[in-house]
Each structure stands twice: as structure tokens, then as C-alpha cells.
Scaffold this motif. Sequence first.
Motif, PDB file in Angstrom:
ATOM      1  N   SER A  88      24.096  34.677  51.046  1.00  0.00           N
ATOM      2  CA  SER A  88      23.446  33.976  50.066  1.00  0.00           C
ATOM      3  C   SER A  88      23.696  34.618  48.692  1.00  0.00           C
ATOM      4  O   SER A  88      23.504  34.206  47.718  1.00  0.00           O
ATOM      5  CB  SER A  88      22.151  33.525  50.273  1.00  0.00           C
ATOM      6  OG  SER A  88      21.179  34.808  50.349  1.00  0.00           O
ATOM      7  N   LYS A  89      23.929  35.904  48.745  1.00  0.00           N
ATOM      8  CA  LYS A  89      23.834  36.946  47.776  1.00  0.00           C
ATOM      9  C   LYS A  89      25.402  37.673  47.570  1.00  0.00           C
ATOM     10  O   LYS A  89      25.763  37.518  46.448  1.00  0.00           O
ATOM     11  CB  LYS A  89      22.766  38.004  47.784  1.00  0.00           C
ATOM     12  CG  LYS A  89      21.509  37.444  47.634  1.00  0.00           C
ATOM     13  CD  LYS A  89      20.479  38.406  47.886  1.00  0.00           C
ATOM     14  CE  LYS A  89      20.623  39.375  48.980  1.00  0.00           C
ATOM     15  NZ  LYS A  89      19.487  40.416  48.807  1.00  0.00           N
ATOM     16  N   VAL A  90      25.856  37.978  48.546  1.00  0.00           N
ATOM     17  CA  VAL A  90      27.073  38.767  48.332  1.00  0.00           C
ATOM     18  C   VAL A  90      28.213  37.937  47.978  1.00  0.00           C
ATOM     19  O   VAL A  90      28.316  36.809  48.433  1.00  0.00           O
ATOM     20  CB  VAL A  90      27.332  39.620  49.545  1.00  0.00           C
ATOM     21  CG1 VAL A  90      26.394  40.721  50.040  1.00  0.00           C
ATOM     22  CG2 VAL A  90      27.894  38.862  50.822  1.00  0.00           C
ATOM     23  N   ARG A  91      29.295  38.513  47.001  1.00  0.00           N
ATOM     24  CA  ARG A  91      30.394  37.869  46.899  1.00  0.00           C
ATOM     25  C   ARG A  91      31.253  38.131  48.313  1.00  0.00           C
ATOM     26  O   ARG A  91      30.999  38.934  49.072  1.00  0.00           O
ATOM     27  CB  ARG A  91      31.113  38.419  45.710  1.00  0.00           C
ATOM     28  CG  ARG A  91      30.060  38.273  44.464  1.00  0.00           C
ATOM     29  CD  ARG A  91      31.069  38.642  43.167  1.00  0.00           C
ATOM     30  NE  ARG A  91      32.347  37.718  43.059  1.00  0.00           N
ATOM     31  CZ  ARG A  91      32.122  36.465  42.514  1.00  0.00           C
ATOM     32  NH1 ARG A  91      31.025  36.013  42.091  1.00  0.00           N
ATOM     33  NH2 ARG A  91      33.352  35.670  42.464  1.00  0.00           N
ATOM     34  N   ILE A  92      32.182  37.183  48.300  1.00  0.00           N
ATOM     35  CA  ILE A  92      33.009  37.043  49.558  1.00  0.00           C
ATOM     36  C   ILE A  92      34.707  36.930  49.131  1.00  0.00           C
ATOM     37  O   ILE A  92      34.855  36.550  47.996  1.00  0.00           O
ATOM     38  CB  ILE A  92      32.753  35.994  50.638  1.00  0.00           C
ATOM     39  CG1 ILE A  92      33.109  34.578  49.949  1.00  0.00           C
ATOM     40  CG2 ILE A  92      31.272  36.134  51.070  1.00  0.00           C
ATOM     41  CD1 ILE A  92      32.870  33.482  50.884  1.00  0.00           C
ATOM     42  N   GLY A  93      35.514  37.704  49.817  1.00  0.00           N
ATOM     43  CA  GLY A  93      36.829  37.747  49.601  1.00  0.00           C
ATOM     44  C   GLY A  93      37.610  37.934  50.741  1.00  0.00           C
ATOM     45  O   GLY A  93      37.246  38.474  51.759  1.00  0.00           O
ATOM     46  N   GLN A  94      39.012  37.987  50.532  1.00  0.00           N
ATOM     47  CA  GLN A  94      39.897  38.524  51.455  1.00  0.00           C
ATOM     48  C   GLN A  94      40.925  39.429  50.866  1.00  0.00           C
ATOM     49  O   GLN A  94      41.460  39.147  49.710  1.00  0.00           O
ATOM     50  CB  GLN A  94      40.770  37.363  52.206  1.00  0.00           C
ATOM     51  CG  GLN A  94      41.778  37.835  53.249  1.00  0.00           C
ATOM     52  CD  GLN A  94      42.284  36.698  54.184  1.00  0.00           C
ATOM     53  OE1 GLN A  94      41.430  36.156  54.932  1.00  0.00           O
ATOM     54  NE2 GLN A  94      43.580  36.625  53.990  1.00  0.00           N
ATOM     55  N   SER A  95      41.114  40.554  51.462  1.00  0.00           N
ATOM     56  CA  SER A  95      42.006  41.613  50.718  1.00  0.00           C
ATOM     57  C   SER A  95      42.926  42.035  51.792  1.00  0.00           C
ATOM     58  O   SER A  95      42.571  42.963  52.826  1.00  0.00           O
ATOM     59  CB  SER A  95      41.064  42.908  50.642  1.00  0.00           C
ATOM     60  OG  SER A  95      41.727  44.153  49.988  1.00  0.00           O
ATOM     61  N   ILE A  96      44.202  41.381  51.660  1.00  0.00           N
ATOM     62  CA  ILE A  96      44.502  40.470  50.611  1.00  0.00           C
ATOM     63  C   ILE A  96      44.903  39.217  51.031  1.00  0.00           C
ATOM     64  O   ILE A  96      45.253  39.393  52.269  1.00  0.00           O
ATOM     65  CB  ILE A  96      45.384  41.031  49.258  1.00  0.00           C
ATOM     66  CG1 ILE A  96      46.433  41.663  49.975  1.00  0.00           C
ATOM     67  CG2 ILE A  96      44.577  41.830  48.365  1.00  0.00           C
ATOM     68  CD1 ILE A  96      47.607  41.215  50.549  1.00  0.00           C
ATOM     69  N   ILE A  97      45.110  38.188  50.577  1.00  0.00           N
ATOM     70  CA  ILE A  97      45.690  36.957  50.946  1.00  0.00           C
ATOM     71  C   ILE A  97      47.100  37.327  50.823  1.00  0.00           C
ATOM     72  O   ILE A  97      47.708  37.283  49.676  1.00  0.00           O
ATOM     73  CB  ILE A  97      45.440  35.882  50.180  1.00  0.00           C
ATOM     74  CG1 ILE A  97      43.623  35.414  50.547  1.00  0.00           C
ATOM     75  CG2 ILE A  97      46.035  34.615  50.682  1.00  0.00           C
ATOM     76  CD1 ILE A  97      43.220  34.349  49.758  1.00  0.00           C
ATOM     77  N   ASP A  98      47.775  37.222  51.873  1.00  0.00           N
ATOM     78  CA  ASP A  98      49.427  37.307  51.849  1.00  0.00           C
ATOM     79  C   ASP A  98      49.923  35.824  51.275  1.00  0.00           C
ATOM     80  O   ASP A  98      50.092  35.118  52.437  1.00  0.00           O
ATOM     81  CB  ASP A  98      49.979  37.810  53.321  1.00  0.00           C
ATOM     82  CG  ASP A  98      49.849  39.340  53.532  1.00  0.00           C
ATOM     83  OD1 ASP A  98      49.672  40.141  52.480  1.00  0.00           O
ATOM     84  OD2 ASP A  98      49.338  39.459  54.700  1.00  0.00           O
ATOM     85  N   THR A  99      50.066  35.728  50.220  1.00  0.00           N
ATOM     86  CA  THR A  99      50.576  34.412  49.627  1.00  0.00           C
ATOM     87  C   THR A  99      51.692  33.739  50.501  1.00  0.00           C
ATOM     88  O   THR A  99      51.795  32.468  50.765  1.00  0.00           O
ATOM     89  CB  THR A  99      50.831  34.457  48.303  1.00  0.00           C
ATOM     90  OG1 THR A  99      52.118  34.901  47.962  1.00  0.00           O
ATOM     91  CG2 THR A  99      49.819  35.067  47.455  1.00  0.00           C
ATOM     92  N   PRO A 100      52.797  34.501  50.689  1.00  0.00           N
ATOM     93  CA  PRO A 100      54.045  33.956  51.505  1.00  0.00           C
ATOM     94  C   PRO A 100      53.871  33.178  52.824  1.00  0.00           C
ATOM     95  O   PRO A 100      54.503  32.393  53.229  1.00  0.00           O
ATOM     96  CB  PRO A 100      55.204  34.974  51.942  1.00  0.00           C
ATOM     97  CG  PRO A 100      54.683  36.009  50.827  1.00  0.00           C
ATOM     98  CD  PRO A 100      53.198  36.044  50.755  1.00  0.00           C
TER      99      PRO A 100
END
Length: 331
Positions: A88-100
Motif C-alpha cells: 500500500s505504500k512502496v512504489r513498484i516497478g520492473q527493472s527493466i521491461i525489455d520492450t522488444p
Amino acid sequence: MKLALYLPNFRTEVTIKELEDLTDLAEELDFDSVWTLDRIVVPEASDREELQHTFGMMDNLPHALPVQSRGQWFQGYPLLPWLAARTSKVRIGQSIIDTPFRAPGVLAAELATIDHLSGGRLNVGLGAGWMPEEFAAASASDIFPKRHKHVRETIEVLQGVWGNELFEYHGEFADFDRCGFGAKPLQQPRPPIFMSGLKDPLRSARRITKYDLDGWIGIQDSPEGLAKWLTAIDEQFEEIGSPKRSKDLEICSMIWTVITEEETDQSTAGGVASNLLVGTEKQVTDRLKAYKDAGLTMPLIWPPFVDVPVSKTLDDLKRIKNDILPKVEAA
């Protein structure tokens, strides 16, 4: 300095319970963010150290991944909505999204939905990928020679879809007439976008400055090595006449981290070192101070792939937050 957890979803052996425990602790300790790793496959050739390129195309590393081809790792992208629901507090992400490996328009729509699921806590890390064998498994072999162009077009599609009620795009990897893609991201004008950096500081700098991105993510960068990346970014901002500089961005690096009882050799001679944040509490403290002075604003604390149980990492995270970070901030 902020702290981020690089969730070890890419390991030969890992359980959802372990990912839960790490995520819950990062939330409890008020880490800034939790990031997942994008790895579609491990080729069997990796087990024999016969990949076409070294790990991450980095110098002095083997032609192999540190995870076995028969390993039971979890995909990073599907973990994002799971993280959105669990935290509920931390930000989330993917390091990194391989766009291809993703269609740009589909990615834009999916990320907007994930931003809503997280209550506006999504970070978007983008990169080109580096492993031809993985491109083949993702049915994207034809993109590999032009993967950097795919990243450019993806950034343009993301920003176009997120910033317009209807949007059209006519490029090599995305070609469509005016369409609506559903809900816009909750964060306005858009979620923060981070550009990756493995080999080419100028390429990363041009992406960041041309598209006014929000941050940069490296891998196993030494404090001294950060200089070439930040200098390239500053020079590109100056070239386009922007008042912004690297100090206005979130500067991150994914760094293997372990607190040890005995001192370790943290030398960076000869290329990318494995022990940049491996050492005694004093060594880790001093190294984080050096990173802060060099311009790193957020290390992605990366539990090693092997030989370090999650129970040890949980203890290390507490020590980094409660004992080490206050000394770094006081310096």
C-alpha cells in the motif's frame, strides 16, 4: 538517499513465500520501492557457459546467467499487479521491461491498468535487452539488431497513449490509426519512466533528454563508474538547451548486496566487480556514502543469486535501513 529492493524472483530456487516476506519487510521498513526482474528464459547453453554474449554484455563476466536453465524462477511482469495488491505504500516497478518482448500499444494499456491497481505507485523501467537467445524464445529474433529503435518507438507510444484521448502512431514496430486505449494512468501526466544503461552512456543520455524521462537505472556501477553516465546526461541536457541536469533525476543502480562478518575485497579493477556492496557493516556504510557523493540517489538492493538465504537478506535489509542508512544520511 532512498532505498529500493530488487526482488529476487530470478533465482534457480525461489518461493512465493520468500517474495512475500521480502516485500512485506520492504513495506514495513518504508523502502521507496520494490522492483522485479525481467527474464523470460535461461538457455541450456548458459549452463555450459556458451551464451553468445557475456552476462548483461558486461566485461569480465561469463557467457552464462547465474541461474540454471532448469531453475524455477518467476516472471517479473506478472508480479507487478501482485505487488500492487500486496502493498500500500512502496512504489513498484520492473527493472527493466525489455520492450522488444512486448507490443508497444498493449504495454501502454497494461501499465496504465497496473498504475490504477497500485493507486498510482507504478515506476516504468525500460530497456532493450541483450541476449539473442532470449529474443528467439520470445519470437523477436528479427528485432534484436534494431532493439534500440524498438525502445524509442515504445517510449513514443507510451507517452502518446497516456497523453491523448485518441492516439495514432506509424512506425516500424507499432503502426495503427487513431485509437482509444482505455483508462489513462492514475499518475499525471504519466508514471515516472526510467531508462536503463548497460554499455552506452550516450544512448541512454539521449533517450532521457529527448523524451524528458525521470530516471536512470544501471547495474553494478561503482561510484567512480557513475561519472561517465552522469556526465553524458548533463552534456546532452546542455546540448538541447535544457536547464535540467542529472541531479534532477532519480539515479539508480542494481547492486548485489550482502553484509558480512569479515572484510571483503571490494576492488573494481578489471571491470564490473561483484562485491561493490558486499562487506562488513562499515564497508557497506562507507560504500553507500561514496555512492551518495557520486550522485546515486537510490540503490536497488539486490540479494545475490545463490548462497545467501532469504532469512539472511531479511536481516541485512533491517540493518541497512536502521543502522547503516542513518550514518550515510548524516555524512
